[in-house]
Enzyme design. Structure first.
Site, PDB file in Angstrom:
ATOM      1  N   ALA A 170       2.870  -0.491   5.112  1.00 52.70           N
ATOM      2  CA  ALA A 170       2.426  -0.517   6.514  1.00 52.70           C
ATOM      3  C   ALA A 170       1.889  -1.880   6.945  1.00 52.70           C
ATOM      4  CB  ALA A 170       1.368   0.559   6.747  1.00 52.70           C
ATOM      5  N   TYR A 174      11.175   8.886   1.729  1.00 52.57           N
ATOM      6  CA  TYR A 174      11.176   7.807   0.736  1.00 52.57           C
ATOM      7  C   TYR A 174      11.919   8.157  -0.555  1.00 52.57           C
ATOM      8  CZ  TYR A 174       7.645   5.896   3.854  1.00 52.57           C
ATOM      9  OH  TYR A 174       6.997   5.399   4.960  1.00 52.57           O
ATOM     10  N   ASN A 232       7.936  -5.611  -0.402  1.00 54.52           N
ATOM     11  CA  ASN A 232       7.835  -4.427   0.453  1.00 54.52           C
ATOM     12  C   ASN A 232       6.371  -4.324   0.869  1.00 54.52           C
ATOM     13  OD1 ASN A 232       7.647  -2.003   1.744  1.00 54.52           O
ATOM     14  ND2 ASN A 232       8.907  -0.873   0.278  1.00 54.52           N
ATOM     15  N   HIS A 260      12.514  -2.587   2.661  1.00 54.31           N
ATOM     16  CA  HIS A 260      11.941  -1.272   2.957  1.00 54.31           C
ATOM     17  C   HIS A 260      12.875  -0.202   2.438  1.00 54.31           C
ATOM     18  CE1 HIS A 260       8.878  -3.007   5.505  1.00 54.31           C
ATOM     19  NE2 HIS A 260       9.813  -3.794   5.986  1.00 54.31           N
ATOM     20  N   ARG A 265       5.323  11.124  -2.288  1.00 53.96           N
ATOM     21  CA  ARG A 265       4.947  10.761  -0.920  1.00 53.96           C
ATOM     22  C   ARG A 265       6.140  10.981   0.015  1.00 53.96           C
ATOM     23  NH1 ARG A 265       4.609   4.596   1.377  1.00 53.96           N
ATOM     24  NH2 ARG A 265       3.839   5.151   3.434  1.00 53.96           N
ATOM     25  N   PRO A 279       0.791  -1.225   0.000  1.00 52.27           N
ATOM     26  CA  PRO A 279       0.000   0.000   0.000  1.00 52.27           C
ATOM     27  C   PRO A 279       0.828   1.282   0.000  1.00 52.27           C
ATOM     28  CG  PRO A 279      -0.873  -1.533   1.609  1.00 52.27           C
ATOM     29  CD  PRO A 279       0.394  -2.140   1.071  1.00 52.27           C
ATOM     30  N   ASN A 280       0.352   2.228  -0.775  1.00 52.58           N
ATOM     31  CA  ASN A 280       0.880   3.603  -0.847  1.00 52.58           C
ATOM     32  C   ASN A 280       2.201   3.733  -1.596  1.00 52.58           C
ATOM     33  OD1 ASN A 280      -1.279   4.815   0.694  1.00 52.58           O
ATOM     34  ND2 ASN A 280      -0.422   3.770   2.471  1.00 52.58           N
ATOM     35  N   GLU A 336      12.130  -9.460   2.693  1.00 53.63           N
ATOM     36  CA  GLU A 336      11.371  -8.246   3.009  1.00 53.63           C
ATOM     37  C   GLU A 336      12.268  -7.040   2.781  1.00 53.63           C
ATOM     38  OE1 GLU A 336       9.245  -8.247   6.806  1.00 53.63           O
ATOM     39  OE2 GLU A 336       9.867  -6.166   7.063  1.00 53.63           O
ATOM     40  N   ARG A 340      12.546   4.932  12.988  1.00 52.80           N
ATOM     41  CA  ARG A 340      11.399   5.828  12.837  1.00 52.80           C
ATOM     42  C   ARG A 340      10.449   5.683  14.023  1.00 52.80           C
ATOM     43  NH1 ARG A 340       8.939   5.088   7.107  1.00 52.80           N
ATOM     44  NH2 ARG A 340       7.873   6.995   7.807  1.00 52.80           N
TER      45      ARG A 340
HETATM   46  C1  DQA Z   1       7.936   1.200   4.092  1.00 49.14           C
HETATM   47  C2  DQA Z   1       7.961   1.429   5.615  1.00 49.14           C
HETATM   48  C3  DQA Z   1       6.569   1.273   6.197  1.00 49.14           C
HETATM   49  O1  DQA Z   1       6.600   1.526   7.595  1.00 49.14           O
HETATM   50  C4  DQA Z   1       5.613   2.275   5.555  1.00 49.14           C
HETATM   51  O2  DQA Z   1       4.319   2.081   6.059  1.00 49.14           O
HETATM   52  C5  DQA Z   1       5.636   2.200   4.071  1.00 49.14           C
HETATM   53  C6  DQA Z   1       6.930   2.108   3.401  1.00 49.14           C
HETATM   54  C7  DQA Z   1       9.311   1.475   3.462  1.00 49.14           C
HETATM   55  O3  DQA Z   1       9.538   1.008   2.336  1.00 49.14           O
HETATM   56  O4  DQA Z   1      10.143   2.177   4.040  1.00 49.14           O
HETATM   57  O5  DQA Z   1       4.617   2.290   3.415  1.00 49.14           O
HETATM   58  O6  DQA Z   1       7.601  -0.153   3.840  1.00 49.14           O
END
Ligand code: DQA
Length: 145
Positions: free
Chosen positions: A76, A22, A73, A99, A17, A9-10, A97, A106
């Site tokens: 959240a 990021y 990835n 990120h 964003r 998501p996102n 995994e 954070r």
């Molecule tokens: C993320 C870290 C997560 O905490 C966050 O909710 C994201 C991006 C990262 O790639 O740093 O959406 O996965």
């Protein structure tokens, strides 16, 4: 060797964003760079992004027999999706995994991943290079096989 790259998501909003966290690369730009590195390493990659937990789970369910590795990835969902974690554990496709940000540095809620225990490992904090490092890890593992 086929690798499924899953973005949660996102991550479709990358580029605009919270760029201070990021970075300024869009998801398409990251995917292009991942694809270029993958071809240098002799890996085939497919990409999928979704804002929906179930769609990501469906893709993971379809992975066995098609993909030898998953790079995930979870966004959240990392921090609370037992369903996603169970999907990773269920299919038995080795998963890394990743990120972009350093989730340990954070907010407190980000420092815990419920997905990581079902994964081979976790790479965080290197922006797009977190994905590149995952590909290098897969390349190294393939050489050991
Ligand atoms: C993320 C870290 C997560 O905490 C966050 O909710 C994201 C991006 C990262 O790639 O740093 O959406 O996965």
């Amino acid at each position: 060797m086929k690798v499924l790259i899953l973005h949660g998501p996102n991550l479709n909003l990358l580029g605009r964003r919270e760029p201070e966290i990021y970075g300024t690369k869009t998801l398409d730009q990251i995917n292009e760079q991942v694809e270029a590195l993958a071809s240098q390493l002799g890996l085939a990659v497919d990409f999928f992004q979704s804002n929906h937990e179930g769609d990501l789970i469906d893709r993971i369910h379809q992975a066995p027999g098609v993909y030898q590795w998953i790079v995930l990835n979870p966004g959240a969902l990392t921090h609370y999706s037992y369903a996603l974690r169970d999907a990773v554990a269920a299919v038995g496709v080795p998963t890394i995994e990743v990120h972009l940000s350093n989730i340990q540095g954070r907010e407190e809620f980000r420092s815990h991943s419920v997905i990581a225990p079902a994964c081979v490992g976790q790479i965080a904090g290197f922006g797009a290079a977190s994905y590149f490092l995952a590909l290098y890890a897969i390349f190294e593992r393939a050489g050991e096989a």
